[in-house]
Design a protein around this motif. Structure first.
Motif, PDB file in Angstrom:
ATOM      1  N   HIS A   4       0.838  -1.199   0.000  1.00 56.99           N
ATOM      2  CA  HIS A   4       0.000   0.000   0.000  1.00 56.99           C
ATOM      3  C   HIS A   4       0.872   1.248   0.000  1.00 56.99           C
ATOM      4  O   HIS A   4       1.953   1.275   0.596  1.00 56.99           O
ATOM      5  N   GLY A   5       0.383   2.290  -0.660  1.00 59.57           N
ATOM      6  CA  GLY A   5       1.175   3.508  -0.769  1.00 59.57           C
ATOM      7  C   GLY A   5       0.523   4.690  -0.087  1.00 59.57           C
ATOM      8  O   GLY A   5      -0.631   4.631   0.333  1.00 59.57           O
ATOM      9  N   THR A   6       1.285   5.751   0.010  1.00 58.87           N
ATOM     10  CA  THR A   6       0.783   7.004   0.560  1.00 58.87           C
ATOM     11  C   THR A   6       1.174   8.122  -0.382  1.00 58.87           C
ATOM     12  O   THR A   6       2.364   8.328  -0.647  1.00 58.87           O
ATOM     13  N   ALA A   7       0.169   8.829  -0.868  1.00 56.42           N
ATOM     14  CA  ALA A   7       0.425   9.961  -1.760  1.00 56.42           C
ATOM     15  C   ALA A   7       0.295  11.264  -0.983  1.00 56.42           C
ATOM     16  O   ALA A   7      -0.459  11.349  -0.009  1.00 56.42           O
ATOM     17  N   SER A   8       1.022  12.263  -1.390  1.00 55.90           N
ATOM     18  CA  SER A   8       0.877  13.601  -0.809  1.00 55.90           C
ATOM     19  C   SER A   8      -0.150  14.384  -1.621  1.00 55.90           C
ATOM     20  O   SER A   8      -0.214  14.248  -2.849  1.00 55.90           O
ATOM     21  N   LEU A   9      -0.944  15.195  -0.930  1.00 56.50           N
ATOM     22  CA  LEU A   9      -1.967  15.980  -1.629  1.00 56.50           C
ATOM     23  C   LEU A   9      -1.334  17.253  -2.195  1.00 56.50           C
ATOM     24  O   LEU A   9      -1.633  18.372  -1.784  1.00 56.50           O
ATOM     25  N   THR A  10      -0.457  17.044  -3.173  1.00 60.95           N
ATOM     26  CA  THR A  10       0.170  18.162  -3.874  1.00 60.95           C
ATOM     27  C   THR A  10      -0.869  18.827  -4.777  1.00 60.95           C
ATOM     28  O   THR A  10      -1.958  18.286  -5.018  1.00 60.95           O
TER      29      THR A  10
END
Length: 312
Positions: free
Chosen positions: A263-269
């Motif tokens: 599972h990944g984690t994205a930044s809310l750029t």
């Protein structure tokens, strides 16, 4: 604090979306409501919201009268009198919550329960500067509260069992499904579960694995159809066949762990947010937000009826 304070009048602090939804439910259940909000337009917004919500609440069997009832509206907490319960819905900032508690404690009786709709803050922090911290807890709904029956009850370090019992009895009187969260954590229970899913949904969109629309379809036409009736543990219990949950965990548990590790984690750029918003705009090409909201609420009524029919 009284054991059985009869709750006849509820103060709803904050007339935003959550506050109007709570007010609609309380009015439908025959409770008098006073909404505190400084905005000039809140009375018209509230009356319009209640008028639209009333037929749905009636269809669910939650109204005690065929006549649409209206709430009293005031700009100032100081105007609260004869209040039996407080549902606080102010901005999710600890300083604001504590200021609201301070103002409330100047005008309401010391045995009146104060329940906060906070989505993430801890009751212990909200009650930390209160004169009567024992009567403060988190009473967190899912949006919209008048349509989704779950309410999470989360006590703070100084919340008494009596307070929990009073709040639980009141929400059950409102025909809500109450859940007691045993330990304070950021986001309580339901929001932590939805946040975990949302994190992966954002990561999948950010990585270009699937479009926003297909991610939503994957949930609504896949696991979401089961989740309306049984939760994740029961889902995997049935997935284990005759061996049940134990068989599933023994034989398919490793595949779950493999996915957890991936599972990944994205930044809310800005770029990621633009991708998400563009995906939603594509989903809404054939309908506006108001239409979607109305369709959702009507569908929630039918789902609730279906759950009752089959005992879920």
């Amino acid at each position: 604090m009284q054991n059985h304070r009869e709750i006849k009048k509820v103060a709803v602090i904050g007339g935003g979306l959550i506050g109007m939804s709570w007010a609609s439910l309380f009015l439908a259940r025959g409770v008098d409501v006073i909404v505190v909000d400084p905005r000039d337009e809140v009375k018209d917004e509230l009356n319009d919201f209640v008028a639209k919500a009333w037929p749905l609440l009636s269809d669910l069997g939650l109204t005690t009268s065929t006549v649409i009832r209206q709430a009293q509206v005031t700009e100032h907490i100081a105007n609260l009198t004869d209040i039996d319960f407080v549902q606080e819905n102010g901005p999710d900032r600890i300083d604001v919550k504590q200021q609201l508690i301070e103002q409330l404690e100047q005008v309401i009786a010391s045995d009146v329960v104060i329940a906060s709709s906070t989505s993430s803050l801890k009751a212990s922090d909200i009650q930390s500067q209160a004169q009567h911290p024992e009567r403060i807890l988190v009473g967190h709904p899912m949006n919209p509260p008048h349509m989704v029956p779950m309410v999470e009850l989360v006590p703070g370090k100084k919340t008494t069992e009596q307070t929990l019992q009073i709040a639980e009895a009141f929400y059950q009187q409102m025909e809500r499904v109450t859940i007691r969260v045993k330990k304070e954590v950021v986001g309580h229970l339901a929001n932590r579960l939805t946040s975990a899913l949302y994190r992966e949904a954002v990561y999948i969109a950010a990585e270009g694995i699937a479009d926003v629309e297909d991610i939503d379809k994957a949930i609504t036409y896949g696991p979401g159809m089961r989740w309306a009736f049984i939760g994740p543990h029961l889902t995997y219990h049935l997935g284990g066949g005759a061996g049940g949950y134990q068989h599933y965990l023994d034989h398919l548990g490793p595949t779950q762990e493999a996915r957890w590790k991936d599972h990944g984690t994205a930044s809310l750029t800005d770029e990621v947010k633009a991708t998400l918003v563009a995906g939603i705009e594509k989903e809404l090409e054939t309908q506006d937000r108001e239409t979607l909201s109305q369709r959702r609420d009507q569908a929630l009524v039918e789902i609730f009826k279906l759950k009752q029919r089959f005992g879920f």
